[in-house]
Enzyme design. Structure first.
Site, short mmCIF file in Angstrom:
data_model
loop_
_atom_site.label_atom_id
_atom_site.label_comp_id
_atom_site.label_asym_id
_atom_site.label_seq_id
_atom_site.Cartn_x
_atom_site.Cartn_y
_atom_site.Cartn_z
N ASP A 46 -6.44 4.15 10.99
CA ASP A 46 -7.16 3.38 11.99
C ASP A 46 -8.13 4.26 12.78
O ASP A 46 -8.12 5.48 12.67
CB ASP A 46 -6.17 2.73 12.97
CG ASP A 46 -5.30 1.68 12.31
OD1 ASP A 46 -5.73 1.12 11.28
OD2 ASP A 46 -4.20 1.41 12.82
N TYR A 86 3.52 10.48 7.80
CA TYR A 86 2.77 10.55 9.05
C TYR A 86 3.54 11.37 10.08
O TYR A 86 4.77 11.35 10.11
CB TYR A 86 2.53 9.15 9.63
CG TYR A 86 1.41 8.38 8.99
CD1 TYR A 86 0.12 8.42 9.53
CD2 TYR A 86 1.61 7.61 7.85
CE1 TYR A 86 -0.92 7.71 8.96
CE2 TYR A 86 0.58 6.89 7.27
CZ TYR A 86 -0.68 6.94 7.83
OH TYR A 86 -1.71 6.24 7.26
#
Length: 274
Positions: free
Chosen positions: A60, A118
């Site tokens: 994002d 992540y």
């Protein structure tokens, strides 16, 4: 996975780092600066063809990547390994190609990947640090207990329907996620939360971290947290952690294309040990 020399069309794999601060995410968007668009334009200029690249994940706006993978196809005599230097000579300073190689036509950055990992970084020192600020959530308002955060993470291991941690606007047809690792550790003033899974829901890690911070300071109990995600009470997941603390750390494939120093240990040391 070398291609046949008789086929002039080559598929090239890339390992990519980028600082997400000034990008509107990975995916190409009209009139927006995105990582995909910048790299595509750069490659297209080199080969004189319109090029499309395919990433392993879609980060994002504001999210960083230490080891994103991508691939593209082109008709060129340039050897695969030379693409890293060629692109780095032309790309802006917030994108870096760590490695490049030629792969077979059946290798796909997204669909060949077995997992993504992540890391979310929280900086807990009361004094702001300009060299850390772009890459971590500076949270110092209350002490965080990493053992409570780990206790909340452990039950997430395995395959679960995690619709509670999916932002609206997702194009996925389901919310099943196979979580392979979920770890919280403290190193000095840093708290690192790492999640490894076969895939991630839209906004999943940042929504999850927003709740974990409440758990770490005792605002939310472990029982309440489990009730929220197991019973998919999305309306109770109200806060998304800031994008700047999130980094796509690495992507895993059945057969590694590059040595570990290219794709594995790619985050700055101060974010690991300070």
């Amino acid at each position: 996975m070398p291609m046949s020399q008789a086929n002039p069309r080559k598929r090239i794999a890339l390992v990519i780092q980028y600082i997400g601060t000034h990008f509107c995410g990975w995916q190409r968007q009209t009139a927006e600066r995105t990582v995909q668009a910048v790299i595509e334009e750069t490659i297209s200029t080199v080969v004189g063809q319109k090029i499309t690249i395919h990433g392993a994940g879609r980060t994002d706006s504001g999210v960083h990547a230490a080891g994103q993978f991508a691939h593209f196809e082109c008709e060129s005599l340039i050897p695969g390994y030379k693409w890293a230097k060629i692109l780095n000579d032309r790309l802006p300073p917030d994108i870096n190609i760590r490695g490049a190689c030629e792969v077979s036509q059946d290798w796909h950055a997204q669909f060949s990947a077995q997992w993504r990992r992540y890391r979310y970084t929280i900086y807990t020192h009361p004094t702001p640090n300009l060299f850390i600020q772009p890459y971590a959530w500076h949270y110092y308002q209350a002490p965080l207990d990493e053992t409570l955060i780990q206790a909340a993470l452990t039950p997430l291991l395995g395959e679960h329907h995690l619709a509670a941690f999916q932002r609206t606007g997702s194009k996925r047809s389901h919310a099943w996620v196979n979580v392979q690792a979920a770890e919280c550790s403290r190193r000095g003033s840093f708290i690192h939360i790492e999640i490894q899974a076969n895939g991630f829901l839209y906004g999943m890690v940042r929504l999850l971290v927003g709740m974990l911070v409440d758990i770490g300071q005792g605002k939310l109990s472990l029982a309440q947290f489990q009730d929220i995600w197991k019973n998919e009470k999305r309306h109770l997941v109200k806060y998304s952690a800031p994008a700047k603390g999130l980094c796509l750390l690495r992507v895993g494939y059945p057969e590694p294309l590059f040595p570990p120093h290219i794709w594995f240990d790619t985050q700055p040391t101060f974010l690991l040990t300070h």
